[in-house]
Design an enzyme around this catalytic site. Structure first.
Site, mmCIF file in Angstrom:
data_model
loop_
_atom_site.group_PDB
_atom_site.id
_atom_site.type_symbol
_atom_site.label_atom_id
_atom_site.label_comp_id
_atom_site.label_asym_id
_atom_site.label_seq_id
_atom_site.Cartn_x
_atom_site.Cartn_y
_atom_site.Cartn_z
ATOM 1 N N ARG A 1 -1.239 -8.258 12.904
ATOM 2 C CA ARG A 1 -1.741 -7.102 12.153
ATOM 3 C C ARG A 1 -2.750 -7.541 11.077
ATOM 4 N NH1 ARG A 1 2.997 -4.230 9.762
ATOM 5 N NH2 ARG A 1 1.521 -2.574 9.317
ATOM 6 N N LYS B 1 0.817 -1.215 0.000
ATOM 7 C CA LYS B 1 0.000 0.000 0.000
ATOM 8 C C LYS B 1 0.854 1.270 0.000
ATOM 9 C CE LYS B 1 -2.212 0.144 3.603
ATOM 10 N NZ LYS B 1 -2.811 0.598 4.844
HETATM 11 P P1 AMP Z 1 -1.399 1.960 10.936
HETATM 12 O O1 AMP Z 1 -0.069 2.629 10.785
HETATM 13 O O2 AMP Z 1 -2.389 2.383 9.891
HETATM 14 O O3 AMP Z 1 -1.288 0.458 11.031
HETATM 15 O O4 AMP Z 1 -2.008 2.454 12.333
HETATM 16 C C1 AMP Z 1 -1.339 2.223 13.538
HETATM 17 C C2 AMP Z 1 -2.315 2.315 14.698
HETATM 18 O O5 AMP Z 1 -2.894 3.617 14.758
HETATM 19 C C3 AMP Z 1 -3.501 1.381 14.613
HETATM 20 O O6 AMP Z 1 -3.198 0.110 15.117
HETATM 21 C C4 AMP Z 1 -4.531 2.100 15.476
HETATM 22 O O7 AMP Z 1 -4.250 1.920 16.852
HETATM 23 C C5 AMP Z 1 -4.256 3.555 15.144
HETATM 24 N N1 AMP Z 1 -5.081 4.002 14.005
HETATM 25 C C6 AMP Z 1 -4.628 4.366 12.760
HETATM 26 N N2 AMP Z 1 -5.638 4.736 11.972
HETATM 27 C C7 AMP Z 1 -6.774 4.581 12.707
HETATM 28 C C8 AMP Z 1 -8.150 4.774 12.427
HETATM 29 N N3 AMP Z 1 -8.573 5.184 11.219
HETATM 30 N N4 AMP Z 1 -9.028 4.530 13.433
HETATM 31 C C9 AMP Z 1 -8.625 4.120 14.639
HETATM 32 N N5 AMP Z 1 -7.333 3.899 14.965
HETATM 33 C C10 AMP Z 1 -6.412 4.130 14.008
#
Ligand code: AMP
Length: 200
Positions: free
Chosen positions: A150, A13
């Site tokens: 994840r 992504k």
């Molecule tokens: P990511 O880098 O997208 O995997 O996000 C890392 C962490 O940030 C996730 O595991 C959530 O704890 C939080 N997070 C990111 N985006 C969101 C979202 N849209 N809604 C809720 N939590 C989020």
């Protein structure tokens, strides 16, 4: 051009988002990145988010929605954006629709990178084995167990949101297992088909 990009961890992504940014002069908005930045800055929101993120939970909708709403109002996002990691709940998807409608805008497309996760897991297992064999350090979160966790979170959160966009006729699926350039070409084809490549 306003897009949402979905893809399981390891689906590529980040690479595809970067290419969309370069091709269309839009910005990549990653809520994970924004939340990590707030946590590093030690803001009240960041402190609250850090705890939740450390435990792999979802940051409350109102916090994430407010962050995205502020961010898309900034001048560099006026030409468009590709959202990455948002929306993760139907409430967030609805809030995004509402905030865009307020600006007289809407999403152009929602792109899902489809991948074979057993292959992704095999790839990361091999990579970690090779790194260990070469005596290289392996990042704590870069291993099959962490990836599995994840992926599980992704599967728990994503289907209702994907379904929301499928029902709206916005969802476009692209084979994420193809070579990187072929994935890019497929995304570009999807966007051109829907007039996306010609619009701001
Ligand atoms: P990511 O880098 O997208 O995997 O996000 C890392 C962490 O940030 C996730 O595991 C959530 O704890 C939080 N997070 C990111 N985006 C969101 C979202 N849209 N809604 C809720 N939590 C989020």
């Amino acid at each position: 051009m306003r897009l949402v990009l979905f893809g399981a961890p390891g689906a590529g992504k980040g690479t595809q988002a970067q290419r969309l940014v370069e091709k269309h002069g839009i910005v990549q908005l990653s809520t994970g990145e924004m939340l990590r930045a707030s946590a590093r800055a030690g803001t009240p929101v960041g402190q609250r988010a850090k705890d939740i993120m450390d435990h792999g939970g979802l940051v409350p909708d109102d916090i994430v929605i407010a962050i995205v709403s502020d961010r898309i109002d900034e001048p560099d996002a006026h030409h468009g954006f590709v959202l990455d990691g948002f929306p993760r709940t139907v409430a967030q998807a609805q809030a995004l629709d509402a905030m865009l409608a307020q600006k007289g805008a809407k999403l152009e497309a929602v792109i899902e990178l489809k991948v074979d996760e057993s292959i992704l897991l095999k790839r990361i297992t091999t990579r970690v084995e090779e790194m260990i064999a070469r005596g290289e350090p392996v990042r704590a979160d870069d291993n099959p167990t962490a990836l599995k966790k994840r992926l599980d979170a992704y599967h728990e959160q994503t289907p209702p949101v994907i379904d929301y966009y499928a029902k709206k006729g916005l969802l476009r699926s692209v084979d994420g297992m193809a070579p990187v350039d072929a994935v890019t070409a497929a995304i570009n084809a999807v966007l051109a088909q829907h007039g996306g490549a010609n619009r701001g």
